[in-house]
Design a protein around this motif. Structure first.
Motif, mmCIF file in Angstrom:
data_model
loop_
_atom_site.group_PDB
_atom_site.id
_atom_site.type_symbol
_atom_site.label_atom_id
_atom_site.label_comp_id
_atom_site.label_asym_id
_atom_site.label_seq_id
_atom_site.Cartn_x
_atom_site.Cartn_y
_atom_site.Cartn_z
ATOM 1 N N ASN A 142 0.839 -1.192 0.000
ATOM 2 C CA ASN A 142 0.000 0.000 0.000
ATOM 3 C C ASN A 142 0.879 1.249 0.000
ATOM 4 O O ASN A 142 2.028 1.233 0.453
ATOM 5 N N ASN A 172 -6.876 -7.558 -0.172
ATOM 6 C CA ASN A 172 -8.284 -7.180 -0.102
ATOM 7 C C ASN A 172 -8.664 -6.417 -1.374
ATOM 8 O O ASN A 172 -9.834 -6.272 -1.698
ATOM 9 N N LYS A 173 -7.646 -5.970 -2.125
ATOM 10 C CA LYS A 173 -7.820 -5.443 -3.468
ATOM 11 C C LYS A 173 -7.156 -6.416 -4.444
ATOM 12 O O LYS A 173 -6.267 -7.176 -4.061
ATOM 13 N N ALA A 186 -3.182 -1.589 -8.828
ATOM 14 C CA ALA A 186 -4.453 -2.033 -8.248
ATOM 15 C C ALA A 186 -5.537 -1.982 -9.319
ATOM 16 O O ALA A 186 -5.711 -0.963 -9.992
ATOM 17 N N SER A 188 -8.745 -2.808 -8.455
ATOM 18 C CA SER A 188 -10.021 -2.705 -7.755
ATOM 19 C C SER A 188 -9.843 -1.928 -6.467
ATOM 20 O O SER A 188 -8.721 -1.717 -5.995
ATOM 21 N N ASN A 189 -10.951 -1.531 -5.917
ATOM 22 C CA ASN A 189 -10.985 -1.079 -4.532
ATOM 23 C C ASN A 189 -11.100 -2.309 -3.640
ATOM 24 O O ASN A 189 -10.978 -3.450 -4.105
ATOM 25 N N ASP A 190 -11.356 -2.100 -2.373
ATOM 26 C CA ASP A 190 -11.552 -3.213 -1.447
ATOM 27 C C ASP A 190 -12.776 -4.018 -1.892
ATOM 28 O O ASP A 190 -13.883 -3.486 -1.982
ATOM 29 N N LEU A 191 -12.585 -5.295 -2.178
ATOM 30 C CA LEU A 191 -13.676 -6.144 -2.652
ATOM 31 C C LEU A 191 -14.367 -6.902 -1.521
ATOM 32 O O LEU A 191 -15.315 -7.644 -1.770
#
Length: 540
Positions: A142, A172-173, A186, A188-191
């Protein structure tokens, strides 16, 4: 030794940690057996010294993967024993033959199909490396101003079926690397959706699959039951779990290799004391789901796989074994094939050699030929008898030597195995015929209704072979008995192995018969005995 007033350690450095079971001989307290994450150890002197009992075919595989070598290798992440690699032709009876390639609790493994030296392996909570030319850490991080990423205990890492330089990594992404893990983006955002935090569950991605039919068509599932799909490499995502059970661990998502809009999903509830079957198929990119778990016993499902050759053929691994469906989940039957009653955590089908490899949690890795299942069409089912594809036999020069009475020789004594279909249970025979359609070997078989396996030791019958040879030589006065290979083999008590050439294998069952051509390849002048391995068959 004093009722608990004082303790002394028995932690021999050669004994694996994480102990689970201790048996003390009631007749000799100095003799103890210890079960731990490394297997089984025994002491005869009260723990002063230990002997590791490594002769048992045990092992706890989280994941299984294969490469494209000949013969191919099997890779697997093992619970608390790292990641190992071993040949698919290994015989466990011959002792340990796997090589350790990474430490920790072995998790997902990804192997570059172009070069089996390039392997992605990791241990718990997303700690992955790329092995090959050195050892390179491959783990997205991150940014300084971003929330800390979360990585599942068994973090999924997969290679794109469209180009092996493309690596997907689920925290989590979802992250993607276009350069073998050197840099990450990345997608995606947090899925995840759960607010619970802990080691398990951890609100993380647990399973990934990219469609082989389209680059960027990606499925993702989480440990809190979220199922997502993107058709645009992450530019937009769509949640597709509204009609699925909620808050159940997504154990596997499998994008179809045959149809763009088709995918399979298995959910797992055993962490909630729920052993019901959660198994679904979509044919419209998740807009609707069909429950295909009906007919399966109440066992938690760990993995679902679609066959790469036959789109109707589906396999699932549960906490009790493996099951197979010939109609995309409409009906199921047990597929034990001598597999013990054991949790199966992963399955992979080798695309070239058409074998299924199962990673079990307790009984190591198992390999089974699934070509007969792949070719079991409705037309074959209507036949009374049918012979499936016959792999070539590689003849060996050392077959001409006398067998040892004392030693088992795997290369010589392992039988040639082939499969056949019998519509009904019946007794019958297998015949091996030469190019003139003369029988050189005949043995009995007892077929059950369905797919059967026959084993041939690759030997021919001396009397039948001699009769065929004498017929060939009846008009040839220049051929002496001593020059005749069959006669000579009989006189010298040599094993009567089949010679290079083209043969016919015929099965006779209840008045019906089926036959197929078998090629026996001549031994290579440059192949040593150690190199003399049977050639693996490709697709028909």
């Amino acid at each position: 030794d004093d009722g608990g007033k004082t303790f002394s350690g028995l932690n021999d450095p050669k004994v694996h940690v994480d102990h689970h079971s201790l048996w003390i001989d009631p007749n000799d307290s100095e003799r103890m057996m210890l079960g731990n994450d490394g297997g089984l150890d025994i002491t005869y002197d009260g723990g002063k010294s230990w002997l590791k009992l490594d002769a048992q075919p045990v092992g706890q595989f989280y994941t299984i993967q294969v490469d494209m070598d000949k013969p191919y290798n099997v890779y697997g992440g093992l619970q608390d024993n790292g990641t190992y690699k071993g040949s698919s032709t290994n015989r466990w009876q011959d002792g340990p033959s796997w090589s350790h390639i990474n430490g920790g609790d072995g998790m997902y493994v990804a192997v570059d199909p172009r070069d089996s030296n390039t392997v992605y392996a990791g241990y718990q909570f997303g700690n992955y490396v790329r092995l090959g030319q050195g050892r390179t850490t491959v783990r997205p991080r991150n940014g300084l101003t971003e929330d800390a990423l979360r990585y599942n205990w068994n973090t999924p890492v997969i290679l794109s079926p469209h180009h092996p330089d493309v690596v997907y990594f689920g925290a989590n992404k979802l992250f993607r690397s276009m350069d073998q893990g050197e840099s990450w983006t990345a997608l995606s955002n947090d899925l995840s959706s759960s607010k619970n935090r802990g080691d398990v569950p951890y609100a993380t991605i647990t399973t990934l699959s990219e469609s082989p039919t389209q680059f960027g068509l990606i499925w993702a599932g989480t440990d809190d039951g979220e199922i997502w799909v993107t058709e645009s490499a992450g530019q937009s995502w769509r949640s597709v779990d509204e009609d699925l059970p909620h808050s159940r661990w997504a154990s596997r998502v499998e994008a179809s290799k045959h149809e763009r809009n088709r995918a399979y999903i298995s959910l797992n509830g055993y962490r909630n004391d729920d052993t019901r079957v959660y198994l679904y198929r979509t044919d419209d990119l998740g807009k609707s789901w069909t429950n295909i778990g009906k007919g399966l016993p109440a066992e938690a499902v760990n993995v679902v796989r679609e066959d790469p050759v036959n789109e109707d053929l589906i396999y699932v691994g549960t906490d009790r074994g493996v099951y197979v469906s010939h109609d995309r989940g409409g009906h199921w039957q047990a597929f034990d094939s001598q597999l013990p009653n054991v949790p199966v955590h992963d399955l992979v089908i080798h695309p070239r050699d058409r074998e299924l490899v199962a990673g079990t949690h307790g009984r190591s890795a198992w390999v089974v030929d699934v070509l007969p299942l792949q070719e079991l069409t409705d037309e074959v089912r209507k036949e009374d008898a049918h012979l499936f594809y016959l792999a070539d036999i590689q003849a060996q020069r050392f077959w001409r030597s006398r067998r040892s009475r004392w030693f088992y020789d795997a290369e010589r004594d392992e039988p040639y195995r082939f499969h056949y279909w019998s519509k009904n249970a019946a007794n019958g025979t297998v015949e091996i015929l030469d190019e003139e359609q003369r029988v050189l070997r005949r043995f009995d078989i007892e077929a059950k209704a369905g797919i059967n396996e026959a084993n041939w030791d690759r030997l021919i019958d001396a009397d039948l072979a001699l009769a065929a040879e004498q017929q060939d030589n009846a008009d040839n006065d220049d051929v002496q008995a001593k020059d005749r290979p069959v006669q000579q083999a009989i006189d010298l008590d040599y094993p009567m192995y089949v010679l290079p050439g083209e043969y016919t294998v015929r099965i006779n069952l209840g008045g019906e018969s089926a036959e197929a051509t078998l090629n026996v390849k001549a031994p290579s002048a440059f192949r040593s005995r150690a190199q003399a391995k049977p050639e693996l068959r490709g697709r028909k």
